[in-house]
Motif scaffolding. Sequence first.
Motif, short mmCIF file in Angstrom:
data_model
loop_
_atom_site.label_atom_id
_atom_site.label_comp_id
_atom_site.label_asym_id
_atom_site.label_seq_id
_atom_site.Cartn_x
_atom_site.Cartn_y
_atom_site.Cartn_z
N ARG A 68 0.81 -1.22 0.00
CA ARG A 68 0.00 0.00 0.00
C ARG A 68 0.84 1.27 0.00
O ARG A 68 0.49 2.27 -0.63
CB ARG A 68 -0.92 0.01 1.23
N THR A 69 1.96 1.25 0.73
CA THR A 69 2.73 2.50 0.90
C THR A 69 3.75 2.74 -0.20
O THR A 69 4.06 3.89 -0.51
CB THR A 69 3.46 2.50 2.26
N LYS A 70 4.27 1.68 -0.82
CA LYS A 70 5.30 1.87 -1.85
C LYS A 70 4.80 2.71 -3.02
O LYS A 70 5.47 3.65 -3.45
CB LYS A 70 5.79 0.50 -2.33
N PRO A 71 3.59 2.43 -3.57
CA PRO A 71 3.10 3.30 -4.65
C PRO A 71 2.95 4.75 -4.23
O PRO A 71 3.19 5.67 -5.02
CB PRO A 71 1.75 2.66 -5.03
N LEU A 72 2.55 4.97 -2.96
CA LEU A 72 2.41 6.35 -2.49
C LEU A 72 3.75 7.06 -2.45
O LEU A 72 3.86 8.23 -2.86
CB LEU A 72 1.77 6.35 -1.09
N MET A 73 4.77 6.37 -1.96
CA MET A 73 6.11 6.97 -1.92
C MET A 73 6.64 7.21 -3.33
O MET A 73 7.28 8.23 -3.60
CB MET A 73 7.06 6.06 -1.13
#
Length: 297
Positions: A68-73
Motif C-alpha cells: 500500500r505504501t510503496k506506490p504512495l512513496m
Amino acid sequence: MDRFQELSAFIAVVEAGGFSAAARRTGDSQSAISKAIGSLEKRLGVALFNRSTRSVTLTDQGQRYYDRTKPLMDEMDEADGELASSTLGVSGLVRIAAPSTFGRLHVLPLIPDLLSHHPGLQIDLVLSDSARDMVEDRIDLTIRVGAVNELDAVVRRVAGTPLVCVGSRRYFAQHGMPKTPAELVDHNCLVYGGMPELANWPFIGPEGPFNVAVHGTLSSNSVEAIRAGVLAGVGIGLFTKASLAAELRHPDVVTILDEFIGDVRDVSLIWPKRRFVPVRVRQVTDFFAAALPRRIE
C-alpha cells in the motif's frame, strides 16, 4: 518521529533486504534505521518484520503495508521530480509491454524517434504475447491489440486493425481455396492460442455475425509461429492485419474470404489505475497515440 522518515526507512529495509544494507543505501546510521522502524511498528501496533540473525523478512502485515505504501512513496518521488525538472525535458525509465509480433513490427521501430524527442528517457520494452500484470511487473504502459479485460486500468483506444484470413499459394495449389467460411472445416487451420475456445473464427454473412470452429495440425501461443507456418505452406491463418505487415505484400501470400470478414481489433494504450501518472508516462503515451495510427491504418 516524522512519518515520512519512518516510511522511508521501512521501504529502504524492504528493498535493501536488511537494516545495515538500508543504512548504507540511505546514508543514515543503522541505529537511526532501527529506531525509525521501531517507532513505526509501535505506532501501527504490529510487527512489520521477522528478524533473525541471518535475515530480515516481511510479516504478512508488513507485506500488505509495503504494497500500500510503496506506490504512495513512488508518487511523491515522481511529483518531486516532475516539479524539479519542469523546465527540462522528461527523463527517467518507462517500462512498456507489447505483444511480441506487434511490438517488433510497430513499437520497436518508433523507439528511436521517441528517444530523439525525449533524450532523457530510458525505455524498457517487454515483448510478450502473454498479458502482463502491470502492477506486479512494474509496467508503466501496456500496448494491447484486442479486448482489454483489466477493470483496474485506464484504457485509451488509439487505432483499430482488421482481421485477415490468409494462406500461401503453395497450400491452395495442393488443397484448393475455400470460397466460404464453412469450407474451412475441411482445411488445415493454424490456431493462435492453442485453446479450443480460441479456435472459433469470426465471420459476417447476410444474416449477421457467426463463428466457424476450425482445427489443424499446428497451434501456438506465438503469432510468429503461426505466421511462419502460413508462409511455409502448412495451412491457413487468421491474423490482425497489423501483425502481418510485409507478408501481405509477399507474392506467395493470398488473403481469402475478405467479403466475410468485418471484425476489427482495438489497439489500446493502458495505464495501471492510480491517482498519479508520471509526466514521462503521459508523454510516451501521447507519442504512441499519435504515431501508432499512422503506422497501422
